[in-house]
Design a protein around this motif. Sequence first.
Motif, PDB file in Angstrom:
ATOM      1  N   THR A  34      10.502   6.065   3.830  1.00 42.09           N
ATOM      2  CA  THR A  34      10.870   7.389   4.592  1.00 42.09           C
ATOM      3  C   THR A  34      10.706   7.527   6.007  1.00 42.09           C
ATOM      4  OG1 THR A  34       8.632   8.384   4.629  1.00 42.09           O
ATOM      5  CG2 THR A  34       9.942   8.678   2.490  1.00 42.09           C
ATOM      6  N   GLY A  35      10.359   6.395   6.738  1.00 44.98           N
ATOM      7  CA  GLY A  35       9.956   6.274   8.030  1.00 44.98           C
ATOM      8  C   GLY A  35       8.683   6.888   8.547  1.00 44.98           C
ATOM      9  N   GLU A  36       7.773   7.553   7.782  1.00 41.54           N
ATOM     10  CA  GLU A  36       6.797   8.142   8.339  1.00 41.54           C
ATOM     11  C   GLU A  36       5.861   8.293   6.934  1.00 41.54           C
ATOM     12  OE1 GLU A  36       7.587  12.455   9.199  1.00 41.54           O
ATOM     13  OE2 GLU A  36       9.264  12.196   7.539  1.00 41.54           O
ATOM     14  N   GLU A  37       4.403   8.705   7.307  1.00 37.57           N
ATOM     15  CA  GLU A  37       3.154   8.718   6.576  1.00 37.57           C
ATOM     16  C   GLU A  37       3.560  10.400   5.713  1.00 37.57           C
ATOM     17  OE1 GLU A  37      -0.446   7.597   7.730  1.00 37.57           O
ATOM     18  OE2 GLU A  37       0.213   6.765   9.502  1.00 37.57           O
ATOM     19  N   LEU A  38       2.338  10.285   5.239  1.00 34.66           N
ATOM     20  CA  LEU A  38       2.549  11.845   4.161  1.00 34.66           C
ATOM     21  C   LEU A  38       2.832  12.997   5.500  1.00 34.66           C
ATOM     22  CD1 LEU A  38       1.702  12.927   1.622  1.00 34.66           C
ATOM     23  CD2 LEU A  38      -0.449  13.658   2.786  1.00 34.66           C
ATOM     24  N   ASN A  39       3.872  13.649   4.956  1.00 31.21           N
ATOM     25  CA  ASN A  39       4.360  14.812   5.777  1.00 31.21           C
ATOM     26  C   ASN A  39       4.779  16.037   4.942  1.00 31.21           C
ATOM     27  OD1 ASN A  39       5.773  16.536   7.380  1.00 31.21           O
ATOM     28  ND2 ASN A  39       6.816  15.024   8.673  1.00 31.21           N
ATOM     29  N   PRO A  40       3.901  17.187   4.704  1.00 29.97           N
ATOM     30  CA  PRO A  40       4.191  18.175   3.975  1.00 29.97           C
ATOM     31  C   PRO A  40       5.345  19.197   4.252  1.00 29.97           C
ATOM     32  CG  PRO A  40       2.291  18.600   5.251  1.00 29.97           C
ATOM     33  CD  PRO A  40       2.541  17.394   5.654  1.00 29.97           C
ATOM     34  N   THR A  80       0.867  -1.124   0.112  1.00 29.48           N
ATOM     35  CA  THR A  80      -0.065   0.042   0.044  1.00 29.48           C
ATOM     36  C   THR A  80       0.927   1.231   0.026  1.00 29.48           C
ATOM     37  OG1 THR A  80       0.188   0.178   2.340  1.00 29.48           O
ATOM     38  CG2 THR A  80      -1.684  -1.276   1.284  1.00 29.48           C
ATOM     39  N   PRO A  81       0.425   2.262  -0.633  1.00 33.86           N
ATOM     40  CA  PRO A  81       1.015   3.746  -0.426  1.00 33.86           C
ATOM     41  C   PRO A  81       1.581   3.897   1.044  1.00 33.86           C
ATOM     42  CG  PRO A  81      -0.961   3.937  -1.631  1.00 33.86           C
ATOM     43  CD  PRO A  81      -0.986   2.445  -0.962  1.00 33.86           C
ATOM     44  N   LYS A  82       0.859   3.492   1.942  1.00 36.22           N
ATOM     45  CA  LYS A  82       1.290   3.946   3.603  1.00 36.22           C
ATOM     46  C   LYS A  82       2.518   2.985   3.952  1.00 36.22           C
ATOM     47  CE  LYS A  82      -0.565   3.754   8.250  1.00 36.22           C
ATOM     48  NZ  LYS A  82      -1.777   3.210   8.970  1.00 36.22           N
ATOM     49  N   GLU A  83       2.494   1.638   3.252  1.00 41.49           N
ATOM     50  CA  GLU A  83       3.552   0.847   3.698  1.00 41.49           C
ATOM     51  C   GLU A  83       4.920   1.204   2.954  1.00 41.49           C
ATOM     52  OE1 GLU A  83       1.208  -3.551   4.338  1.00 41.49           O
ATOM     53  OE2 GLU A  83       1.663  -3.015   2.410  1.00 41.49           O
ATOM     54  N   ILE A  84       4.557   1.560   1.652  1.00 36.94           N
ATOM     55  CA  ILE A  84       5.931   1.955   1.197  1.00 36.94           C
ATOM     56  C   ILE A  84       6.258   3.105   1.596  1.00 36.94           C
ATOM     57  CG2 ILE A  84       6.670   3.290  -1.128  1.00 36.94           C
ATOM     58  CD1 ILE A  84       4.768   1.113  -2.667  1.00 36.94           C
ATOM     59  N   MET A  85       5.569   4.217   2.000  1.00 32.83           N
ATOM     60  CA  MET A  85       6.219   5.593   2.395  1.00 32.83           C
ATOM     61  C   MET A  85       6.937   5.349   3.957  1.00 32.83           C
ATOM     62  SD  MET A  85       5.935   7.664   0.119  1.00 32.83           S
ATOM     63  CE  MET A  85       6.446   8.938   0.727  1.00 32.83           C
ATOM     64  N   ILE A  86       6.324   4.466   4.819  1.00 33.54           N
ATOM     65  CA  ILE A  86       6.858   4.062   6.104  1.00 33.54           C
ATOM     66  C   ILE A  86       8.132   3.681   5.905  1.00 33.54           C
ATOM     67  CG2 ILE A  86       6.458   2.955   8.127  1.00 33.54           C
ATOM     68  CD1 ILE A  86       3.656   3.744   8.132  1.00 33.54           C
ATOM     69  N   GLU A  87       8.155   2.397   5.056  1.00 34.91           N
ATOM     70  CA  GLU A  87       9.430   1.572   4.711  1.00 34.91           C
ATOM     71  C   GLU A  87      10.400   2.600   4.190  1.00 34.91           C
ATOM     72  OE1 GLU A  87       8.723  -1.964   2.779  1.00 34.91           O
ATOM     73  OE2 GLU A  87       6.894  -2.399   4.044  1.00 34.91           O
TER      74      GLU A  87
END
Length: 495
Positions: A473-479, A464-471
């Motif tokens: 970058t270490g965090e969810e969407l962060n502007p 999922t997008p959430k899984e990819i971003m956490i793996e």
Amino acid sequence: MEDKIKRFKNKIKEKKMLDSMLALLQWDLETQAPKGGYKLISEMIGELSLKSYNLTTSQEFYEILEELKKSINVLDDITRRELELLEEEIEKIKVIPSDEYKMYSELTAKAQGIWEIARENNDFASFAPILEQIFNFNRKFIEYRGEKQDVYSVILNDYEKGMNIEKLDFFFDELKKEIVPLLKEITKNKRDFQEKIKFQVSEVDQKNFSNEILKYIGFNLERGILSESAHPFTLTVNKDDVRLTTRYIKELPFSSVFSTIHEGGHGIYEQNIAEDLKETILSDGASMGVHESQSRFYENVIGRSKEFWYGLLEKSKFKYKELENLSLDEIYKGINEVSPSLIRVEADELTYSLHIMVRYEIEKGILSGEYLVKDLPNIWNKKMYEYLGVIPKSDSEGVLQDVHWSCGLIGYFPSYALGNVYSLQILNAMKKEINIEGVLERGELKKIKTWLEEKIHKYGKLKTPKEIMIEVTGEELNPVYYIDYLKEKYREIYN
């Protein structure tokens, strides 16, 4: 179990075959079909869409899924994820009457031709009725699902899992707070950096440079092609047949450069999805936001950097001769000049997400009933002036400039803004492992492509997008990274 999985895979193959045929028809419709052929192609798209709908919602397919779900713990990760995504898709479309599904598919295919003519003739009134039908269908299809959230939040979640109005309102409020004042500050200190890069280039030379750039950044032209369309896009038949378009404007040679790099980012993603996902429904980007993160990363983070142009001009076999008379600093400032413009695809990096904000607020307003489609030209113009300080002289350069709504892509525009945010989070993570400036100066873009392939591309929809971003970058969407990047970059350029 083997027999069940085989039946399942055969159905998936049949579905993907239909989707590939639809993709080829769509490509033809948007690149080379004569206007006289729009009607028949629209009907063909409607027929094939109905076949795909019937296959996905058939009792036979449903029974296969139910049988496999009973043994879900012994299935491999790929099959398990396919089941999960198919179940979600079926839940969305099974409530839509088949005749309405077909009607909508034909409508959006036909709408693209009507939009194109309306834009050419600056005639929003001729496009408004079919656009209103498209919005009404989208609203009705969500209402069929009986969701408790507001209609627009459901649509946003369909494009980006977990996204809703509340989260996007927060993001765009931050843009209003941080970027709009910075834009006004820069506008007061206007510099004509672009004057240095204003020169005419023939279409032939632009084509040659576009193909050279695609090869340079890592797009495989043996498994892809670059063509032309009124609005640049990427279309995938499969990972070995990825089709890109750009457009050539004689007096704006950098327009094709950046639309080519943008679509090249999409194409590189598609070409580098893992081979074992090729015959599955997972052979696609994790989400539209993640997909746009790749195109925006290549277009802006890489393509608008000083180091990229140093490497490109040193390594490329073909380049515009006019660039040889310019310094690297003149090119860099020219391609990064902040100049609030009317056209989104020509927008500078600082103002780009403000264009998305205009479209986001309009979509939200129409679906909530606050706005009427017939009033869109005036609404559009007011918002463009409020956020960007410019007013379109015609609807062709205003509300009619984008093809997306005619394609039925309501709720897609925020994906561009999310892509911008994701791309800077990805940059922050990549910097910890790669000396990006050095890699770009030496023209070693393969290292960047390999990093992205290993961290993001190869997984397709397996994660999922959430899984990819956490793996990654270490965090969810962060502007924060995106906003800080813009402030730092443009305060430096404008002293």
